[in-house]
Design an enzyme around this catalytic site. Structure first.
Site, PDB file in Angstrom:
ATOM      1  N   ARG A  10      -7.060  -6.355   6.969  1.00 51.23           N
ATOM      2  CA  ARG A  10      -5.755  -5.790   6.614  1.00 51.23           C
ATOM      3  C   ARG A  10      -5.400  -6.216   5.187  1.00 51.23           C
ATOM      4  O   ARG A  10      -6.082  -7.020   4.587  1.00 51.23           O
ATOM      5  CB  ARG A  10      -4.677  -6.234   7.616  1.00 51.23           C
ATOM      6  CG  ARG A  10      -4.852  -7.694   7.931  1.00 51.23           C
ATOM      7  CD  ARG A  10      -3.631  -8.525   7.954  1.00 51.23           C
ATOM      8  NE  ARG A  10      -2.744  -8.358   6.851  1.00 51.23           N
ATOM      9  CZ  ARG A  10      -2.829  -9.037   5.702  1.00 51.23           C
ATOM     10  NH1 ARG A  10      -3.790  -9.929   5.488  1.00 51.23           N
ATOM     11  NH2 ARG A  10      -1.941  -8.837   4.743  1.00 51.23           N
ATOM     12  N   GLY A  11      -4.297  -5.625   4.684  1.00 51.26           N
ATOM     13  CA  GLY A  11      -3.964  -5.835   3.283  1.00 51.26           C
ATOM     14  C   GLY A  11      -4.586  -4.695   2.499  1.00 51.26           C
ATOM     15  O   GLY A  11      -5.767  -4.353   2.713  1.00 51.26           O
ATOM     16  N   ALA A  12      -3.790  -4.106   1.590  1.00 47.84           N
ATOM     17  CA  ALA A  12      -4.203  -2.841   0.967  1.00 47.84           C
ATOM     18  C   ALA A  12      -5.606  -2.872   0.325  1.00 47.84           C
ATOM     19  O   ALA A  12      -6.464  -2.031   0.664  1.00 47.84           O
ATOM     20  CB  ALA A  12      -3.134  -2.405  -0.031  1.00 47.84           C
ATOM     21  N   ARG A  51      -5.219   4.110   8.961  1.00 52.52           N
ATOM     22  CA  ARG A  51      -3.870   3.647   8.597  1.00 52.52           C
ATOM     23  C   ARG A  51      -3.371   4.485   7.418  1.00 52.52           C
ATOM     24  O   ARG A  51      -4.127   4.708   6.466  1.00 52.52           O
ATOM     25  CB  ARG A  51      -3.869   2.152   8.225  1.00 52.52           C
ATOM     26  CG  ARG A  51      -4.189   1.236   9.398  1.00 52.52           C
ATOM     27  CD  ARG A  51      -3.927  -0.225   9.051  1.00 52.52           C
ATOM     28  NE  ARG A  51      -2.512  -0.556   9.091  1.00 52.52           N
ATOM     29  CZ  ARG A  51      -2.018  -1.710   8.631  1.00 52.52           C
ATOM     30  NH1 ARG A  51      -2.812  -2.618   8.083  1.00 52.52           N
ATOM     31  NH2 ARG A  51      -0.717  -1.959   8.709  1.00 52.52           N
ATOM     32  N   GLN A 106       2.092 -12.098   9.712  1.00 58.99           N
ATOM     33  CA  GLN A 106       1.100 -12.332   8.655  1.00 58.99           C
ATOM     34  C   GLN A 106       1.501 -13.494   7.748  1.00 58.99           C
ATOM     35  O   GLN A 106       0.642 -14.192   7.206  1.00 58.99           O
ATOM     36  CB  GLN A 106       0.921 -11.066   7.802  1.00 58.99           C
ATOM     37  CG  GLN A 106       0.208  -9.926   8.498  1.00 58.99           C
ATOM     38  CD  GLN A 106       1.170  -8.982   9.178  1.00 58.99           C
ATOM     39  OE1 GLN A 106       2.252  -9.362   9.611  1.00 58.99           O
ATOM     40  NE2 GLN A 106       0.777  -7.727   9.297  1.00 58.99           N
ATOM     41  N   ASP A 115       1.575  -1.939  -0.924  1.00 61.47           N
ATOM     42  CA  ASP A 115       0.620  -1.030  -0.280  1.00 61.47           C
ATOM     43  C   ASP A 115       0.512   0.295  -1.013  1.00 61.47           C
ATOM     44  O   ASP A 115      -0.512   0.979  -0.949  1.00 61.47           O
ATOM     45  CB  ASP A 115       1.008  -0.800   1.174  1.00 61.47           C
ATOM     46  CG  ASP A 115       0.651  -2.022   2.001  1.00 61.47           C
ATOM     47  OD1 ASP A 115       1.449  -2.968   2.030  1.00 61.47           O
ATOM     48  OD2 ASP A 115      -0.462  -2.046   2.553  1.00 61.47           O
ATOM     49  N   ASN A 121       5.749  -1.846   0.897  1.00 67.61           N
ATOM     50  CA  ASN A 121       5.079  -3.085   1.296  1.00 67.61           C
ATOM     51  C   ASN A 121       5.540  -3.404   2.717  1.00 67.61           C
ATOM     52  O   ASN A 121       6.364  -2.688   3.301  1.00 67.61           O
ATOM     53  CB  ASN A 121       5.411  -4.222   0.321  1.00 67.61           C
ATOM     54  CG  ASN A 121       4.525  -5.444   0.534  1.00 67.61           C
ATOM     55  OD1 ASN A 121       3.295  -5.324   0.590  1.00 67.61           O
ATOM     56  ND2 ASN A 121       5.114  -6.616   0.660  1.00 67.61           N
ATOM     57  N   LYS A 122       5.005  -4.454   3.268  1.00 68.06           N
ATOM     58  CA  LYS A 122       5.300  -4.826   4.663  1.00 68.06           C
ATOM     59  C   LYS A 122       6.798  -4.766   4.986  1.00 68.06           C
ATOM     60  O   LYS A 122       7.626  -5.188   4.182  1.00 68.06           O
ATOM     61  CB  LYS A 122       4.747  -6.243   4.898  1.00 68.06           C
ATOM     62  CG  LYS A 122       5.007  -6.838   6.259  1.00 68.06           C
ATOM     63  CD  LYS A 122       4.558  -5.958   7.414  1.00 68.06           C
ATOM     64  CE  LYS A 122       3.101  -5.551   7.308  1.00 68.06           C
ATOM     65  NZ  LYS A 122       2.765  -4.424   8.235  1.00 68.06           N
TER      66      LYS A 122
HETATM   67  O1  MRU Z   1       0.031  -4.458   7.787  1.00 64.30           O
HETATM   68  P1  MRU Z   1      -0.683  -5.267   6.746  1.00 64.30           P
HETATM   69  O2  MRU Z   1      -0.880  -6.683   7.151  1.00 64.30           O
HETATM   70  O3  MRU Z   1      -1.948  -4.594   6.272  1.00 64.30           O
HETATM   71  O4  MRU Z   1       0.338  -5.269   5.507  1.00 64.30           O
HETATM   72  C1  MRU Z   1      -0.072  -5.914   4.332  1.00 64.30           C
HETATM   73  C2  MRU Z   1       0.944  -5.950   3.268  1.00 64.30           C
HETATM   74  O5  MRU Z   1       2.023  -5.409   3.396  1.00 64.30           O
HETATM   75  C3  MRU Z   1       0.540  -6.611   1.980  1.00 64.30           C
HETATM   76  O6  MRU Z   1       1.646  -7.202   1.364  1.00 64.30           O
HETATM   77  C4  MRU Z   1      -0.053  -5.558   1.035  1.00 64.30           C
HETATM   78  O7  MRU Z   1      -1.066  -4.826   1.665  1.00 64.30           O
HETATM   79  C5  MRU Z   1      -0.588  -6.159  -0.202  1.00 64.30           C
HETATM   80  S1  MRU Z   1      -2.104  -7.001   0.044  1.00 64.30           S
HETATM   81  C6  MRU Z   1      -2.648  -7.646  -1.412  1.00 64.30           C
END
Ligand code: MRU
EC number: 5.3.1.23
Length: 323
Positions: free
Chosen positions: A46-48, A80, A174, A215, A225-226
């Protein structure tokens, strides 16, 4: 990271299963595109930027069993919807003749971008600063080193004495499970708070700036973002605290004029009502669970990319940074 977040080893993908952290540090192996899709969907990876890398490597596995690359990339694209890095990476894969080489390029470039983000962002922090962050934008969310956390790692490595407050980040934690873990591993002073404690912590004067990842960033600077990031930005504004976004240019989506056009992923109700095994809401209750929110550009003090620090108006400063 003691071992890479995600890598290609002898014809299969090795990745750290992030759903198990911090209790278990375990790698899993994907040798078909379906297991990569499942790993992205269920947030094992996970994470962009890391999702983008998983998509690129997943396409390499997929093409071994399919004659149509587009079918494979279309399938991976359904995992996603919000992080644009997935679609950015899949487009790069579609446009190349040598899939694995291109996937490895994406990984190497991401490493360099994260380091550069750290170097640029470092200048925004002063010795003694305490930073608030939300979710996880660290090494686990990228090939290595992270985006928002890269700024903190770089400041720490350069000898600045910094501390971090990490929002726990409901519903999937997270911040608690991953960010607190990463910062502790790096020897950075970190304090965990529940998301709803941020206002009080800011009011007490404990925070000098907020730094979060992204994201997807629209052309006008609106940033997905999250879920909960928008809350942090509003709180930062009210308390006159700078609010920074750190992201590679692979997270820019300049085809979207504003953040209203960013697709927001909806997640399963169970993640809210029984996220970690034990039920915390009545059976049958209605749940609404957007996984991301969009912080309007006017709440963002600056956006840190590998190319430098973009200031408002973002229509101009981001246009010159396009990937
Ligand atoms: O749902 P997730 O855990 O994939 O969400 C991740 C985030 O919102 C991060 O802040 C974002 O992807 C940046 S990662 C460098």
């Amino acid at each position: 990271m003691p071992i890479p977040t995600i890598e290609w080893v002898d014809g299969r993908i090795h990745l750290i299963d992030q759903t198990l952290l911090p209790n278990e540090f375990k790698q899993i192996y994907c040798d078909d595109v379906e297991s990569v899709w499942e790993a992205i969907k269920s947030l094992r990876v996970r994470g962009a930027p890391a999702i983008g890398i998983a998509g690129a490597l997943g396409a390499v596995l997929g093409i071994w069993k399919s004659t149509e690359l587009k079918k494979v990339t279309d399938y991976l694209a359904t995992s996603r919807p919000t992080a644009v890095n997935l679609f950015w990476a899949l487009t790069r894969i579609e446009q190349t003749g040598v899939l694995l080489d291109e996937a490895q390029n994406i990984i190497e470039e991401d490493r360099a971008r994260c380091r550069a983000i750290g170097q640029h962002g470092l200048n925004l922090l002063r010795n003694g600063d305490t930073i608030l962050t939300h979710c996880n934008a660290g090494g686990l969310a990228t090939s290595d080193y992270g985006t928002a956390l890269a700024v903190m790692f770089s400041a720490h490595e350069s000898g600045k004495n910094i501390s971090v407050y990490a929002d726990e980040t409901r519903p999937l934690l997270q911040g608690a499970r991953l960010t607190a873990w990463e910062l502790m591993q790096a020897g950075i002073d970190v304090t965990l708070i529940c998301d709803n404690m941020a206002a009080q912590v800011m009011k007490e004067g404990k925070i000098q700036c907020a730094i979060v990842g992204a994201d997807r960033i629209a052309a006008n600077g609106d940033t997905a973002n999250k879920i909960g990031t928008y809350n942090v930005a509003i709180l930062a504004k009210v308390h006159d605290i700078p609010f920074y976004v750190a992201a590679p240019t692979s997270t820019l989506d300049l085809s979207l004029k504003t953040g209203d056009l960013i697709p927001i992923e909806q997640r399963a109700a169970e993640e809210v009502t029984e996220g970690f095994g034990s039920r915390t809401a009545p059976e049958g209750v209605k749940v609404y669970s957007p996984a991301f929110d969009v912080t309007p550009a006017h709440l963002i003090t600056a956006i840190i990319t590998e190319k430098g620090i973009a200031h408002p108006p973002y229509e101009e400063s981001l246009a010159s940074q396009g990937d």
